[in-house]
Design an enzyme around this catalytic site. Sequence first.
Site, mmCIF file in Angstrom:
data_model
loop_
_atom_site.group_PDB
_atom_site.id
_atom_site.type_symbol
_atom_site.label_atom_id
_atom_site.label_comp_id
_atom_site.label_asym_id
_atom_site.label_seq_id
_atom_site.Cartn_x
_atom_site.Cartn_y
_atom_site.Cartn_z
ATOM 1 N N LYS A 12 0.911 -1.206 0.123
ATOM 2 C CA LYS A 12 0.093 -0.160 -0.042
ATOM 3 C C LYS A 12 0.919 1.242 -0.189
ATOM 4 O O LYS A 12 2.096 1.260 0.131
ATOM 5 C CB LYS A 12 -0.856 -0.133 1.237
ATOM 6 C CG LYS A 12 -2.079 -1.154 1.292
ATOM 7 C CD LYS A 12 -3.103 -0.933 2.362
ATOM 8 C CE LYS A 12 -4.204 -2.089 2.204
ATOM 9 N NZ LYS A 12 -5.171 -1.995 3.282
ATOM 10 N N TYR A 52 -12.459 -1.145 -3.855
ATOM 11 C CA TYR A 52 -12.839 -1.526 -2.361
ATOM 12 C C TYR A 52 -14.452 -1.166 -2.464
ATOM 13 O O TYR A 52 -15.064 -1.123 -1.361
ATOM 14 C CB TYR A 52 -12.376 -0.610 -1.399
ATOM 15 C CG TYR A 52 -10.961 -0.734 -0.974
ATOM 16 C CD1 TYR A 52 -10.817 -2.212 -0.251
ATOM 17 C CD2 TYR A 52 -9.910 -0.027 -0.994
ATOM 18 C CE1 TYR A 52 -9.380 -2.377 0.160
ATOM 19 C CE2 TYR A 52 -8.550 -0.464 -0.866
ATOM 20 C CZ TYR A 52 -8.258 -1.556 -0.046
ATOM 21 O OH TYR A 52 -7.048 -2.120 0.310
ATOM 22 N N PHE A 60 -15.326 3.719 7.201
ATOM 23 C CA PHE A 60 -14.167 4.150 6.808
ATOM 24 C C PHE A 60 -13.884 4.034 5.273
ATOM 25 O O PHE A 60 -12.664 4.371 4.926
ATOM 26 C CB PHE A 60 -12.929 2.955 7.735
ATOM 27 C CG PHE A 60 -13.198 1.373 7.070
ATOM 28 C CD1 PHE A 60 -12.767 1.028 5.955
ATOM 29 C CD2 PHE A 60 -13.933 0.795 7.903
ATOM 30 C CE1 PHE A 60 -12.901 -0.353 5.615
ATOM 31 C CE2 PHE A 60 -14.082 -0.476 7.554
ATOM 32 C CZ PHE A 60 -13.624 -1.084 6.491
ATOM 33 N N ARG A 88 -2.229 -14.086 3.601
ATOM 34 C CA ARG A 88 -2.793 -13.510 4.754
ATOM 35 C C ARG A 88 -2.065 -13.859 6.057
ATOM 36 O O ARG A 88 -2.036 -12.825 7.012
ATOM 37 C CB ARG A 88 -4.263 -14.031 4.902
ATOM 38 C CG ARG A 88 -5.317 -13.678 3.670
ATOM 39 C CD ARG A 88 -6.187 -12.426 3.728
ATOM 40 N NE ARG A 88 -6.680 -12.122 4.737
ATOM 41 C CZ ARG A 88 -7.354 -10.780 4.701
ATOM 42 N NH1 ARG A 88 -7.267 -10.280 3.851
ATOM 43 N NH2 ARG A 88 -7.764 -10.374 5.846
ATOM 44 N N THR A 94 -5.628 -7.240 10.417
ATOM 45 C CA THR A 94 -5.641 -5.974 9.753
ATOM 46 C C THR A 94 -5.174 -4.773 10.719
ATOM 47 O O THR A 94 -4.511 -3.787 10.121
ATOM 48 C CB THR A 94 -7.285 -5.668 9.670
ATOM 49 O OG1 THR A 94 -7.909 -7.043 8.935
ATOM 50 C CG2 THR A 94 -7.578 -4.436 8.940
ATOM 51 N N ARG A 105 2.477 -6.643 8.875
ATOM 52 C CA ARG A 105 1.616 -5.629 9.589
ATOM 53 C C ARG A 105 1.908 -4.946 10.806
ATOM 54 O O ARG A 105 2.242 -4.007 11.319
ATOM 55 C CB ARG A 105 0.131 -5.603 9.542
ATOM 56 C CG ARG A 105 -0.345 -5.610 8.320
ATOM 57 C CD ARG A 105 -1.912 -6.169 8.084
ATOM 58 N NE ARG A 105 -2.463 -5.584 6.843
ATOM 59 C CZ ARG A 105 -3.713 -6.308 6.455
ATOM 60 N NH1 ARG A 105 -4.283 -7.212 7.042
ATOM 61 N NH2 ARG A 105 -4.358 -5.746 5.532
ATOM 62 N N ASN A 115 -1.843 0.242 6.643
ATOM 63 C CA ASN A 115 -1.444 -1.122 7.298
ATOM 64 C C ASN A 115 -0.859 -1.976 6.302
ATOM 65 O O ASN A 115 -0.803 -3.095 6.283
ATOM 66 C CB ASN A 115 -3.044 -2.009 7.905
ATOM 67 C CG ASN A 115 -3.660 -2.249 6.620
ATOM 68 O OD1 ASN A 115 -3.490 -1.610 5.649
ATOM 69 N ND2 ASN A 115 -4.715 -3.227 7.096
ATOM 70 N N HIS A 118 -2.147 -5.307 1.380
ATOM 71 C CA HIS A 118 -3.347 -5.876 1.277
ATOM 72 C C HIS A 118 -3.474 -7.444 0.672
ATOM 73 O O HIS A 118 -2.299 -7.850 -0.038
ATOM 74 C CB HIS A 118 -4.390 -5.031 -0.070
ATOM 75 C CG HIS A 118 -5.476 -5.887 -0.433
ATOM 76 N ND1 HIS A 118 -6.656 -5.808 0.024
ATOM 77 C CD2 HIS A 118 -5.725 -6.755 -1.579
ATOM 78 C CE1 HIS A 118 -7.398 -6.378 -0.703
ATOM 79 N NE2 HIS A 118 -6.929 -7.135 -1.599
ATOM 80 N N GLU A 129 -9.976 -9.197 -8.084
ATOM 81 C CA GLU A 129 -8.933 -8.517 -7.576
ATOM 82 C C GLU A 129 -7.699 -8.487 -8.561
ATOM 83 O O GLU A 129 -7.326 -7.465 -9.113
ATOM 84 C CB GLU A 129 -8.410 -8.537 -6.308
ATOM 85 C CG GLU A 129 -9.577 -8.176 -5.360
ATOM 86 C CD GLU A 129 -8.872 -8.196 -3.854
ATOM 87 O OE1 GLU A 129 -9.879 -7.967 -2.995
ATOM 88 O OE2 GLU A 129 -8.308 -8.800 -3.668
#
Length: 142
Positions: A12, A52, A60, A88, A94, A105, A115, A118, A129
Amino acid sequence: MTRTERTLAIIKPDAVAKGVAGRIISRIEESGLAILAARLVHLTDAQARGFYAVHRDRPFYASLCAFMTQGPCLPMVLEGENAIQRWRDLMGATDPASAAPSTIRKEFASSIEANAVHGSDAPETAAFEIPYFFAAVEICPR
Ligand code: ADP
Ligand code: MG
């Protein structure tokens, strides 16, 4: 059960701006996941909102889309056995405050929003995606 999967990972904008993209890519390579595609992309607001869209009713959403457009991000296609869950697991929770030690993270995220990374959360999500960012000819099979 194991199966070969592909997942969409994004480094990100916060992590690209901090200069930790290379360290995150090293984590991916050390994990044995293969990088089949990668590119820097500076998302527009419309592109972030589309990516998103599943979160459009969350409080948010607007802030998340603004964050994702603040600078370039680095989407990648990763492949491997159980790639979705493995990526993940490498990312961590998260919220970095809840993320396990040595996860990406935990080490690189600044907040629950900024964070660092993704990852697709299911095969159906990855199927939306991956082509959001990469055409078939941009994905290099191993
Ligand atoms: P994950 O990225 O772990 O799959 P979600 O899909 O729930 O998490 O959320 C998507 C992204 O929205 C998160 O990675 C984070 O950047 C942001 N986000 C999630 N929850 C919050 C929150 N409570 N406040 C601000 N941003 C959030
Ligand atoms: Mg998610």
